[in-house]
Design a protein around this motif. Structure first.
Motif, PDB file in Angstrom:
ATOM      1  N   SER A   1       0.817  -1.217   0.000  1.00 44.06           N
ATOM      2  CA  SER A   1       0.000   0.000   0.000  1.00 44.06           C
ATOM      3  C   SER A   1       0.848   1.264   0.000  1.00 44.06           C
ATOM      4  O   SER A   1       0.325   2.361   0.233  1.00 44.06           O
ATOM      5  CB  SER A   1      -0.916   0.006   1.229  1.00 44.06           C
TER       6      SER A   1
ATOM      7  N   ASN B   1      -2.338   4.510   6.947  1.00 43.89           N
ATOM      8  CA  ASN B   1      -1.381   3.676   6.209  1.00 43.89           C
ATOM      9  C   ASN B   1       0.015   3.957   6.765  1.00 43.89           C
ATOM     10  O   ASN B   1       0.939   4.311   6.044  1.00 43.89           O
ATOM     11  CB  ASN B   1      -1.463   4.005   4.712  1.00 43.89           C
TER      12      ASN B   1
ATOM     13  N   ASN C   1      -3.452  -2.958   8.618  1.00 42.24           N
ATOM     14  CA  ASN C   1      -4.007  -3.219   7.289  1.00 42.24           C
ATOM     15  C   ASN C   1      -3.408  -4.507   6.749  1.00 42.24           C
ATOM     16  O   ASN C   1      -4.101  -5.352   6.187  1.00 42.24           O
ATOM     17  CB  ASN C   1      -3.662  -2.071   6.332  1.00 42.24           C
TER      18      ASN C   1
ATOM     19  N   TYR D   1      -4.821  -3.480  -2.686  1.00 34.56           N
ATOM     20  CA  TYR D   1      -3.367  -3.523  -2.535  1.00 34.56           C
ATOM     21  C   TYR D   1      -2.700  -4.093  -3.784  1.00 34.56           C
ATOM     22  O   TYR D   1      -3.317  -4.807  -4.569  1.00 34.56           O
ATOM     23  CB  TYR D   1      -2.970  -4.376  -1.322  1.00 34.56           C
TER      24      TYR D   1
END
Length: 278
Positions: free
Chosen positions: A38, A49, A69, A254
């Motif tokens: 990502s 993120n 994540n 992703y």
């Protein structure tokens, strides 16, 4: 002319050293060798993120969800030893100041396990390595049967492959909201600060143990992709949830295995694994 015993000994030593130098010497390779799915960065202005780079694994963390994540790590024989499980669940002090830090009691009484992403048993070469897996930034709320059966069986199979002379690059993560644990369905726990994911996924790239790993990945390399529901009614047979990397990418957004050449990515990511599961 006779060779002296000293010269014979030196010759044997030289031969032994020469042979040893050609042996494979596995090391603790970069956990992001296959790419950063990502493009996570260590910047508090990117709270959904946020990159946490540990010596033992790498995390993309979501502040609003209170869970990773994704987590990426490498496991080979150098990571496995005899260290006992440390069981020291704790908040991750390396998160930015002012962020809520999920703690050891955040899952208590919820009906969900503190489910490891990077498994404790994948990091038994030292107490420090094992303790790192008990940071709460390495945890997901997992339905107990998912954590203790489905995922435990897949983790055990992964280490079995390592014991058979393989090394594995693993990327694991979760998406969606809403799972069913021992106490029923929940979308969040810890007063809404921790999201219970709906689905939990994992991708494993399997190689014979060696060096120059990226250069050794080819169209015949085994890639196992699994996407399972976070339900207490989940099957303990992880193989039932095998899917493709492409499908996981479509569900998550992703870009997995991004460090590989484009054509090779396409070949590997579209393939459904049908290899052995025990």
């Amino acid at each position: 002319m006779k060779v002296s015993h000293t010269l014979k000994y030196l010759f044997i030593l030289l031969l032994a050293f020469s042979c040893k130098s050609t042996e494979v010497t596995p090391d603790k390779t970069d956990h992001l060798a296959l790419g950063n799915p990502s493009n996570a960065i260590t910047d508090s202005s990117q709270p959904e993120n946020y990159l946490l780079a540990k010596p033992q694994y790498v995390v993309s963390y979501s502040k609003s969800r209170g869970i990773p994540n994704w987590v990426s790590w490498h496991v080979n024989s150098t990571w496995l030893g005899q260290t006992d499980r440390q069981d020291n669940f704790r908040a991750d002090a390396t998160l930015p100041a002012g962020w809520y830090k999920v703690n050891a009691s955040s899952y208590t009484g919820t009906g969900f396990d503190r489910g490891h992403c990077t498994p404790s048993a994948d990091r038994t070469s030292s107490s420090e390595d094992n303790a790192a897996t008990f940071l709460m930034t390495n945890m997901l709320p997992q339905a107990p049967n998912h954590n203790r059966e489905t995922w435990a069986n897949l983790e055990e199979y992964t280490r079995k492959l390592v014991q058979q002379g393989m090394e594995i690059y693993v990327i694991m993560g979760a998406y969606g909201a809403g799972g069913t644990g021992e106490n029923g369905y929940r979308k969040t726990i810890d007063e809404g600060r921790v999201t219970v994911p709906a689905r939990i996924w994992k991708v494993l790239v399997v190689l014979p143990e060696g060096n120059n790993d990226l250069n050794r990945i080819n169209s015949s390399t085994r890639v196992i992709a699994v996407d399972s529901p976070n339900l207490n009614s989940v099957s303990g047979d992880w193989a039932k949830y095998r899917t493709t990397v492409d499908a996981i990418e479509q569900a998550t957004g992703y870009d997995l295995l991004s460090a590989l050449p484009t054509k090779l990515q396409q070949d590997l990511e579209s393939r459904l694994d049908n290899g052995p599961v025990r």
